[in-house]
Structure formats: structure tokens, C-alpha cells
Design a protein around this motif. Structure first.
Motif, mmCIF file in Angstrom:
data_model
loop_
_atom_site.group_PDB
_atom_site.id
_atom_site.type_symbol
_atom_site.label_atom_id
_atom_site.label_comp_id
_atom_site.label_asym_id
_atom_site.label_seq_id
_atom_site.Cartn_x
_atom_site.Cartn_y
_atom_site.Cartn_z
ATOM 1 N N ASP A 166 0.815 -1.218 0.000
ATOM 2 C CA ASP A 166 0.000 0.000 0.000
ATOM 3 C C ASP A 166 0.848 1.267 0.000
ATOM 4 O O ASP A 166 0.403 2.326 -0.461
ATOM 5 C CB ASP A 166 -0.944 0.008 1.207
ATOM 6 N N TYR A 167 2.058 1.180 0.517
ATOM 7 C CA TYR A 167 2.927 2.368 0.545
ATOM 8 C C TYR A 167 3.329 2.787 -0.869
ATOM 9 O O TYR A 167 3.483 3.984 -1.144
ATOM 10 C CB TYR A 167 4.166 2.090 1.394
ATOM 11 N N ARG A 168 3.483 1.815 -1.745
ATOM 12 C CA ARG A 168 3.816 2.133 -3.135
ATOM 13 C C ARG A 168 2.682 2.896 -3.792
ATOM 14 O O ARG A 168 2.917 3.782 -4.635
ATOM 15 C CB ARG A 168 4.129 0.839 -3.906
ATOM 16 N N ASN A 169 1.445 2.606 -3.398
ATOM 17 C CA ASN A 169 0.303 3.327 -3.945
ATOM 18 C C ASN A 169 0.344 4.803 -3.565
ATOM 19 O O ASN A 169 -0.052 5.671 -4.339
ATOM 20 C CB ASN A 169 -1.006 2.694 -3.453
ATOM 21 N N VAL A 170 0.831 5.074 -2.352
ATOM 22 C CA VAL A 170 0.965 6.470 -1.916
ATOM 23 C C VAL A 170 2.033 7.170 -2.750
ATOM 24 O O VAL A 170 1.833 8.293 -3.238
ATOM 25 C CB VAL A 170 1.312 6.536 -0.419
ATOM 26 N N GLU A 171 3.179 6.522 -2.906
ATOM 27 C CA GLU A 171 4.248 7.095 -3.734
ATOM 28 C C GLU A 171 3.743 7.399 -5.132
ATOM 29 O O GLU A 171 3.999 8.482 -5.684
ATOM 30 C CB GLU A 171 5.418 6.118 -3.828
ATOM 31 N N ARG A 172 3.049 6.443 -5.713
ATOM 32 C CA ARG A 172 2.561 6.602 -7.084
ATOM 33 C C ARG A 172 1.569 7.763 -7.182
ATOM 34 O O ARG A 172 1.624 8.551 -8.130
ATOM 35 C CB ARG A 172 1.897 5.302 -7.551
ATOM 36 N N VAL A 178 1.378 10.481 -5.290
ATOM 37 C CA VAL A 178 2.068 11.767 -5.172
ATOM 38 C C VAL A 178 2.846 12.079 -6.448
ATOM 39 O O VAL A 178 2.814 13.210 -6.956
ATOM 40 C CB VAL A 178 3.004 11.776 -3.948
ATOM 41 N N GLU A 179 3.521 11.090 -6.995
ATOM 42 C CA GLU A 179 4.299 11.292 -8.223
ATOM 43 C C GLU A 179 3.408 11.712 -9.390
ATOM 44 O O GLU A 179 3.777 12.594 -10.175
ATOM 45 C CB GLU A 179 5.029 9.998 -8.584
ATOM 46 N N GLU A 180 2.232 11.126 -9.491
ATOM 47 C CA GLU A 180 1.366 11.371 -10.636
ATOM 48 C C GLU A 180 0.458 12.585 -10.478
ATOM 49 O O GLU A 180 -0.001 13.151 -11.479
ATOM 50 C CB GLU A 180 0.498 10.133 -10.900
ATOM 51 N N ASN A 181 0.224 13.013 -9.235
ATOM 52 C CA ASN A 181 -0.762 14.073 -9.021
ATOM 53 C C ASN A 181 -0.218 15.341 -8.373
ATOM 54 O O ASN A 181 -0.683 16.435 -8.676
ATOM 55 C CB ASN A 181 -1.911 13.538 -8.159
ATOM 56 N N TRP A 182 0.745 15.226 -7.474
ATOM 57 C CA TRP A 182 1.181 16.380 -6.705
ATOM 58 C C TRP A 182 2.656 16.754 -6.915
ATOM 59 O O TRP A 182 2.986 17.929 -6.944
ATOM 60 C CB TRP A 182 0.980 16.126 -5.205
ATOM 61 N N ASN A 183 3.507 15.780 -6.935
ATOM 62 C CA ASN A 183 4.967 15.956 -6.955
ATOM 63 C C ASN A 183 5.555 16.349 -5.602
ATOM 64 O O ASN A 183 6.738 16.112 -5.352
ATOM 65 C CB ASN A 183 5.400 17.000 -8.000
ATOM 66 N N SER A 184 4.774 16.995 -4.752
ATOM 67 C CA SER A 184 5.291 17.382 -3.434
ATOM 68 C C SER A 184 4.187 17.269 -2.384
ATOM 69 O O SER A 184 3.001 17.277 -2.702
ATOM 70 C CB SER A 184 5.828 18.820 -3.462
ATOM 71 N N LEU A 211 8.772 11.470 2.956
ATOM 72 C CA LEU A 211 9.834 12.463 3.156
ATOM 73 C C LEU A 211 10.484 12.970 1.868
ATOM 74 O O LEU A 211 10.739 14.180 1.744
ATOM 75 C CB LEU A 211 10.903 11.915 4.090
ATOM 76 N N PRO A 212 10.795 12.121 0.878
ATOM 77 C CA PRO A 212 11.436 12.629 -0.333
ATOM 78 C C PRO A 212 10.599 13.655 -1.089
ATOM 79 O O PRO A 212 11.137 14.416 -1.897
ATOM 80 C CB PRO A 212 11.633 11.364 -1.183
ATOM 81 N N PHE A 213 9.310 13.682 -0.826
ATOM 82 C CA PHE A 213 8.418 14.618 -1.521
ATOM 83 C C PHE A 213 8.174 15.888 -0.719
ATOM 84 O O PHE A 213 7.516 16.809 -1.200
ATOM 85 C CB PHE A 213 7.061 13.952 -1.799
ATOM 86 N N MET A 214 8.696 15.950 0.491
ATOM 87 C CA MET A 214 8.370 17.079 1.364
ATOM 88 C C MET A 214 9.361 18.225 1.197
ATOM 89 O O MET A 214 10.556 18.030 0.983
ATOM 90 C CB MET A 214 8.308 16.637 2.822
#
Length: 228
Positions: free
Chosen positions: A60-66, A68-74, A117-120
Motif C-alpha cells: 500500500d505504501y507504493r500506492n501512496v508514492e505513485r 504523489v508522483e502522478e498528481n502532486w509531486n510534493s 519524506l522525499p516529496f516534502m
């Protein structure tokens, strides 16, 4: 105030549910995470996204990463609100019981924070919701050995992360809550009526998450006007 990208866990009920509505009303973008996504999905709010998320499920954590990457970037704000409560005599609390509570309340908080964290941004804010039961010297209650000790663990974790990331950000703070009228409180103390509603506490957490990192980092604020 410019719109923020906010991730909140434990959003199917109580404080988390109220937080989602409050942030969205202010125009912020929210990713609401809970094992039961339906309560948030049923709201149909355009700036709120939700999908089923289990802190104990590695995939499920990968779903969060995906997302953010596809919709927000940060990500600007992460609120670690989800928690698992166990009210059971210590003599009956097994190793599996402790592991289950810690997997959600400690390991899950650590892993989601690590993933986000990498997106913050430098001025981002990670707010972890703890409990007065996790504060040294505060009133303790029988049956909550696993729960309260896990809430103490995330306090120390947040203090350590604040130190480790003090040069680069984001900021890490903890709110140790007292009694709030939620389903979880009813499970721990059946029949007890708290002086603070879930909405009232959500309003406080909202304001703190937006502004508290200007004044605090690596701190624990005790938010309680009652015992429990």
C-alpha cells in the motif's frame, strides 16, 4: 494562504474524518488514507482523494508514492493520525498483541513518514498524533500497556527525526491528546464523556499543522484538559 498538499491517515471516522473536511473547505488538496475508504469517498469532495490503505500492508505504501508522483509531486503536510487501540489486561496481552499494536502505531508511522519524506519541502510539517498515555509522568490506565507504550515510542521517534532532518527540513512535531469524544475513546473507557469533540480537536490540529512548524520542531505538545 496558498493551497497545501496534505496526507492524513485514519480518516474513516473521528478526528481524521473531520480533518479531511476542514482542510478541503479551506481549499487544500487532501489524500485521505484509511483501511475503509468509503466514508470519505461518499463525501464526493473534488479536492479530496482517497483509497484503501493499510499501514501493515507493504504494497500500500507504493500506492501512496505513485499517487504523489502522478498528481502532486510534493507534500506539504503529513498527519499521522491512524492508531490501533488494545484494552486488555497485561497478563493476557500476548507477543502477537503487542506486535499488532506496534505495527500500526509505530512501524506504520515510521514507514509512511520515510516514504513521504522525499516529496516534502524544507518547510513541510510532519504531525504525529500521540496520547497523554505516552507522556512520562502522566496518568496511566490499566489495560493500555501496548497502546500507551506505542504512543510513547512515536514521541521519541519524532524527536529523533527532527534532529536528523533539522538542516534540510521538514519539521516534526507531536500532539499528545487527552480525552476526545471518539469511537476509540469509547472502546478504551466505555461510557466516559469527554469534554472535547472530534471536530473541536480537529480544528486545533488543523491550525497547528498549518502554522506550528514556524515555532516548534521536535516538540511534544500536551493537548488535554481532562483525565483521561
Amino acid at each position: 494562504m496558498s493551497s497545501k498538499n496534505v496526507i492524513i491517515t485514519g480518516t474513516s471516522r473521528g478526528i481524521g474524518f473531520e480533518l479531511v473536511k476542514l482542510f478541503s473547505e479551506l481549499g487544500h488538496n487532501v489524500l485521505a488514507l484509511s483501511r475503509n475508504a468509503k466514508p470519505i469517498e461518499d463525501l464526493g469532495i473534488k479536492n479530496v482523494s482517497s483509497f484503501s490503505f493499510d499501514l501493515c500492508n507493504v504494497d500500500d505504501y507504493r500506492n501512496v508514492e505513485r499517487f504523489v508522483e502522478e498528481n502532486w509531486n510534493s507534500v506539504d503536510i503529513l498527519i499521522n493520525n491512524a492508531g490501533l487501540l488494545l484494552n486488555k489486561p497485561f497478563s493476557e496481552t500476548t507477543l502477537k498483541d503487542f506486535a499488532k499494536v506496534y505495527e500500526t502505531n509505530v512501524y506504520g508511522v515510521a514507514e509512511l513518514t520515510r516514504v513521504v519524506l522525499p516529496f516534502m519541502k524544507k518547510q513541510g510539517h510532519v504531525v504525529t498524533i500521540s496520547s497523554m498515555g505516552g507522556i512520562q509522568g502522566s496518568m496511566k490506565f490499566p489495560g493500555l500497556a501496548a497502546y500507551s507504550s506505542s504512543k510513547g515510542a512515536v514521541i521519541t521517534l519524532s524527536e529523533l527525526l527532527a534532529e536528523e532532518y533539522k538542516a534540510t527540513g521538514p519539521q516534526f512535531n507531536v500532539l499528545a491528546l487527552g480525552a476526545v469524544q471518539t469511537e476509540m475513546l469509547e472502546e478504551a473507557f466505555p461510557g466516559y464523556e469527554a469534554p472535547t469533540s472530534a471536530l473541536e480537536m480537529a480544528e486545533y490540529i488543523l491550525d497547528f499543522s498549518l502554522t506550528g512548524n514556524k515555532y516548534f520542531n521536535g516538540k511534544v505538545l500536551q493537548v488535554s484538559n481532562s483525565t483521561p
